[in-house]
Design an enzyme around this catalytic site. Structure first.
Site, short mmCIF file in Angstrom:
data_model
loop_
_atom_site.label_atom_id
_atom_site.label_comp_id
_atom_site.label_asym_id
_atom_site.label_seq_id
_atom_site.Cartn_x
_atom_site.Cartn_y
_atom_site.Cartn_z
N CYS A 360 -3.05 -0.85 -1.41
CA CYS A 360 -2.13 -0.99 -2.55
C CYS A 360 -2.72 -0.51 -3.87
O CYS A 360 -1.98 -0.20 -4.80
CB CYS A 360 -1.73 -2.45 -2.74
SG CYS A 360 -1.22 -3.31 -1.26
O1 KQY Z 1 0.72 -4.98 -2.71
C1 KQY Z 1 1.18 -4.21 -3.49
N1 KQY Z 1 1.50 -3.01 -3.10
C2 KQY Z 1 1.47 -4.54 -4.87
C3 KQY Z 1 1.42 -5.96 -5.13
C4 KQY Z 1 1.79 -6.25 -6.53
C5 KQY Z 1 1.39 -7.60 -6.86
C6 KQY Z 1 1.58 -7.90 -8.29
N2 KQY Z 1 1.12 -9.21 -8.55
#
Ligand code: KQY
Length: 370
Positions: A360
């Site tokens: 992520c």
């Molecule tokens: O896991 C993701 N791709 C993004 C997560 C965003 C979390 C914001 N607190």
């Protein structure tokens, strides 16, 4: 000549010969952002910054790494990151480059381009994770300027973590995320498939019902399942039928084992153990600032930990270390799946506390090959 103009996408990128390569195809670089917001990362993001430095350093063994940083953190980031990592001023609201960064496309004539999706911080004012997201929204525009590449504007609200492709025509995603009314209420599944095919050059969409249990992104596929090669996926798995993740992984496995991909192949499904279950500790929750409009962190809350949330670099795979009782098993499996890459484990609980993991916070820039 390069063209860094925004494009109205008529005809769409696929018709112009662009497509999204797989993550396991060669890269020119990897893009990341620097964590700092104290209402998401505990203790002013200091522990998270250590984890981000470790991820960037591991990836930099195999490709150039760019880390975008807000101006007020520039000196701190420059000081903490090794000199060979490129630190550039690039304002953001948080640090999820997979979701706010470009989805890169390549063309057989050697051109690189990107898709610029709509972004609403994982659900906008209906379940989204923060407001505003104006700086995040400008990141793709700025990277298109930096690289001098064409930017195809998509009407779809979509985050990069919501899709995985095999580079040979197949895309996997989840209904929970893409068909969520807080993303694209005006389009149905057929419209969505057409847009994904038009923008990414794919021809087969594999829909999994749900993402990982308690995933605050509304079920991003990159935490549940990913391509490790054409025709092969890794899926997070637990045999524990009492764990809510079991039913989610089970239904995904049933679909994955029956479906054929864009090339008519049956998929080979590799299972990765589920870490934990992992929950937020009192000391971890108390380090996060409580601000209105951001997601509260409560002690005891289950986190969506998953070893599938790894990054595939040119010569390394960078995986999250999350649970000493399962880390070695997960690492051994990844080593067997990626025999030509070094698998590097990075302590990643601090990233998970922020709501995601290594995949992520990274975005690969594919190598263009004429
Ligand atoms: O896991 C993701 N791709 C993004 C997560 C965003 C979390 C914001 N607190």
């Amino acid at each position: 000549m390069t063209d860094n103009s925004a494009s109205n996408s008529t005809p769409p990128p696929a018709e112009r010969g662009f497509s999204m390569p797989a993550e396991f195809a060669p890269h020119d670089a990897c893009w990341m952002l620097w964590p700092q917001r104290p209402d998401n990362w505990r203790y002013g993001a200091k522990p998270a910054q250590v984890a981000f430095v470790a991820v960037a350093s591991a990836i930099a063994e195999s490709e150039t790494v760019f880390v975008g940083v807000n101006d007020d953190q520039y000196e701190n980031a420059r000081h903490q990151l090794p000199a060979h990592i490129r630190v550039v001023e690039l304002s953001s609201n948080d640090a999820w480059m997979r979701d706010v960064g470009p989805t890169f496309l390549t063309h057989s004539d050697g051109r690189l381009a990107m898709v610029d999706w709509e972004f609403n911080a994982w659900g906008g004012l209906n379940g989204g994770l923060y407001f505003p997201w104006d700086k995040d929204r400008r990141i793709r525009i700025k990277i298109a300027e930096i690289l001098g590449i064409e930017r195809f504007i998509s009407p779809l609200v979509l985050e990069g973590g919501a899709i995985h492709v095999d580079g040979e025509g197949t895309l996997i995603t989840t209904e929970e995320c893409l068909l969520n009314p807080n993303r694209n209420p005006e389009w149905n599944r057929t419209d969505m498939e057409r847009l994904l095919c038009d923008f990414l050059g794919v021809s087969k969409i594999v829909w999994l019902p749900r993402g990982c249990y308690q995933d605050e992104t509304d079920g991003h596929v990159d935490n549940l399942c990913c391509f490790i090669a054409a025709g092969e996926v890794a899926l997070t798995w637990t045999d524990d039928e009492s764990d809510p993740q079991h039913a989610i992984s089970y239904e995904a496995r049933e679909i994955l084992e029956k479906v054929s991909d864009a090339q008519g192949r049956r998929l080979k499904v590799h299972l990765l153990p589920l870490p934990g279950p992992l929950t937020i500790a009192e000391t971890e929750a108390s380090g996060v600032d409580r601000l209105s409009g951001s997601k509260p962190r409560q002690p005891g809350d289950r986190m969506a930990g998953s070893y599938v949330n790894f990054y595939i670099g040119n010569s390394v795979v960078v995986m999250p270390l999350l649970d000493p009782t399962h880390d070695d098993e997960a690492q051994n499996i990844l080593e067997s799946l990626f025999p030509s890459r070094r698998v590097i484990g990075v302590p990643a609980r601090e990233i998970l506390l922020g709501g995601g993991n290594i995949h992520c916070i990274t975005q690969q820039q594919p190598k263009v090959q004429a």
